[in-house]
Motif scaffolding. Structure first.
Motif, PDB file in Angstrom:
ATOM      1  N   SER A  50     -10.122  70.460-106.662  1.00 30.37           N
ATOM      2  CA  SER A  50     -10.718  71.786-106.756  1.00 30.37           C
ATOM      3  C   SER A  50      -9.747  72.848-106.248  1.00 30.37           C
ATOM      4  CB  SER A  50     -12.020  71.826-105.951  1.00 30.37           C
ATOM      5  OG  SER A  50     -12.561  73.117-105.991  1.00 30.37           O
ATOM      6  N   ILE A  51      -9.168  72.583-105.107  1.00 28.86           N
ATOM      7  CA  ILE A  51      -8.198  73.523-104.536  1.00 28.86           C
ATOM      8  C   ILE A  51      -7.024  73.714-105.489  1.00 28.86           C
ATOM      9  CG2 ILE A  51      -6.496  73.804-102.683  1.00 28.86           C
ATOM     10  CD1 ILE A  51      -8.621  72.399-100.836  1.00 28.86           C
ATOM     11  N   ARG A  52      -6.569  72.639-106.105  1.00 28.32           N
ATOM     12  CA  ARG A  52      -5.431  72.733-107.025  1.00 28.32           C
ATOM     13  C   ARG A  52      -5.756  73.624-108.216  1.00 28.32           C
ATOM     14  NH1 ARG A  52      -1.071  74.369-107.986  1.00 28.32           N
ATOM     15  NH2 ARG A  52       0.032  73.517-109.755  1.00 28.32           N
ATOM     16  N   TYR A  53      -6.958  73.541-108.760  1.00 26.87           N
ATOM     17  CA  TYR A  53      -7.323  74.431-109.867  1.00 26.87           C
ATOM     18  C   TYR A  53      -7.329  75.890-109.425  1.00 26.87           C
ATOM     19  CZ  TYR A  53      -8.220  71.044-113.505  1.00 26.87           C
ATOM     20  OH  TYR A  53      -8.059  70.084-114.478  1.00 26.87           O
ATOM     21  N   LEU A  54      -7.764  76.159-108.216  1.00 23.28           N
ATOM     22  CA  LEU A  54      -7.733  77.530-107.710  1.00 23.28           C
ATOM     23  C   LEU A  54      -6.299  77.994-107.484  1.00 23.28           C
ATOM     24  CD1 LEU A  54     -10.748  77.353-105.264  1.00 23.28           C
ATOM     25  CD2 LEU A  54     -10.682  78.394-107.545  1.00 23.28           C
ATOM     26  N   GLU A  55      -5.457  77.100-106.998  1.00 24.95           N
ATOM     27  CA  GLU A  55      -4.036  77.440-106.825  1.00 24.95           C
ATOM     28  C   GLU A  55      -3.377  77.745-108.169  1.00 24.95           C
ATOM     29  OE1 GLU A  55      -2.992  74.863-102.799  1.00 24.95           O
ATOM     30  OE2 GLU A  55      -2.682  73.935-104.761  1.00 24.95           O
ATOM     31  N   MET A  56      -3.723  76.978-109.201  1.00 26.02           N
ATOM     32  CA  MET A  56      -3.171  77.243-110.532  1.00 26.02           C
ATOM     33  C   MET A  56      -3.608  78.610-111.033  1.00 26.02           C
ATOM     34  SD  MET A  56      -3.181  73.612-112.610  1.00 26.02           S
ATOM     35  CE  MET A  56      -4.869  73.125-112.235  1.00 26.02           C
ATOM     36  N   GLU A  65      -1.530  81.191-109.238  1.00 29.96           N
ATOM     37  CA  GLU A  65      -0.170  81.212-109.787  1.00 29.96           C
ATOM     38  C   GLU A  65      -0.124  81.971-111.113  1.00 29.96           C
ATOM     39  OE1 GLU A  65       0.866  77.062-109.998  1.00 29.96           O
ATOM     40  OE2 GLU A  65       0.797  76.852-107.806  1.00 29.96           O
ATOM     41  N   LEU A  66      -1.069  81.696-111.992  1.00 29.16           N
ATOM     42  CA  LEU A  66      -1.118  82.413-113.268  1.00 29.16           C
ATOM     43  C   LEU A  66      -1.353  83.902-113.061  1.00 29.16           C
ATOM     44  CD1 LEU A  66      -3.180  79.941-115.462  1.00 29.16           C
ATOM     45  CD2 LEU A  66      -0.782  80.563-115.762  1.00 29.16           C
ATOM     46  N   ARG A  67      -2.256  84.199-112.156  1.00 31.25           N
ATOM     47  CA  ARG A  67      -2.579  85.606-111.863  1.00 31.25           C
ATOM     48  C   ARG A  67      -1.345  86.341-111.341  1.00 31.25           C
ATOM     49  NH1 ARG A  67      -6.890  88.622-113.576  1.00 31.25           N
ATOM     50  NH2 ARG A  67      -7.315  90.177-112.025  1.00 31.25           N
ATOM     51  N   GLN A  68      -0.606  85.684-110.436  1.00 33.76           N
ATOM     52  CA  GLN A  68       0.602  86.302-109.886  1.00 33.76           C
ATOM     53  C   GLN A  68       1.680  86.481-110.952  1.00 33.76           C
ATOM     54  OE1 GLN A  68       1.233  83.575-106.606  1.00 33.76           O
ATOM     55  NE2 GLN A  68       0.252  84.985-105.160  1.00 33.76           N
ATOM     56  N   GLU A  69       1.815  85.517-111.846  1.00 34.80           N
ATOM     57  CA  GLU A  69       2.775  85.640-112.947  1.00 34.80           C
ATOM     58  C   GLU A  69       2.421  86.829-113.831  1.00 34.80           C
ATOM     59  OE1 GLU A  69       2.985  81.991-115.180  1.00 34.80           O
ATOM     60  OE2 GLU A  69       3.507  80.832-113.385  1.00 34.80           O
ATOM     61  N   GLU A  70       1.148  86.958-114.148  1.00 36.45           N
ATOM     62  CA  GLU A  70       0.712  88.057-114.998  1.00 36.45           C
ATOM     63  C   GLU A  70       0.868  89.402-114.290  1.00 36.45           C
ATOM     64  OE1 GLU A  70       0.171  87.883-118.197  1.00 36.45           O
ATOM     65  OE2 GLU A  70       0.573  85.744-118.027  1.00 36.45           O
TER      66      GLU A  70
END
Length: 85
Positions: A61-67, A70-75
């Protein structure tokens, strides 16, 4: 065919994970994070204690939130936040 996994049988049908996630419009990452939290401590896995499986599900669950982060920061870096659901 899997219709009702035992680790989800403790909630009424109208509150099944996929129905709730659809109702609130959860994106892919949030939906998966919630799925793993929802079943944490309820689903067994061959060769693992229920406690170890619970910890594994919380980590997933934590890993999905981290992903998602990461996507949000890239965008954000690209200046294109509207792409993320």
């Amino acid at each position: 065919k899997v219709n009702a996994p035992t680790h989800y049988l403790d909630v009424p049908q109208e509150y099944e994970h996929h129905r709730v996630m659809d109702a609130i419009g959860a994106n892919y990452h949030f939906s998966n994070a919630m799925k793993y939290l929802w079943r944490a401590g309820k689903k067994s896995s061959k060769g693992m204690s229920i406690e170890d499986k619970e910890i594994q599900d919380v980590r997933k669950s934590i890993r999905y939130l981290e992903m998602w982060i990461e996507l949000r920061q890239e965008e954000e870096t690209k200046g294109n936040l509207d792409v993320i659901e």
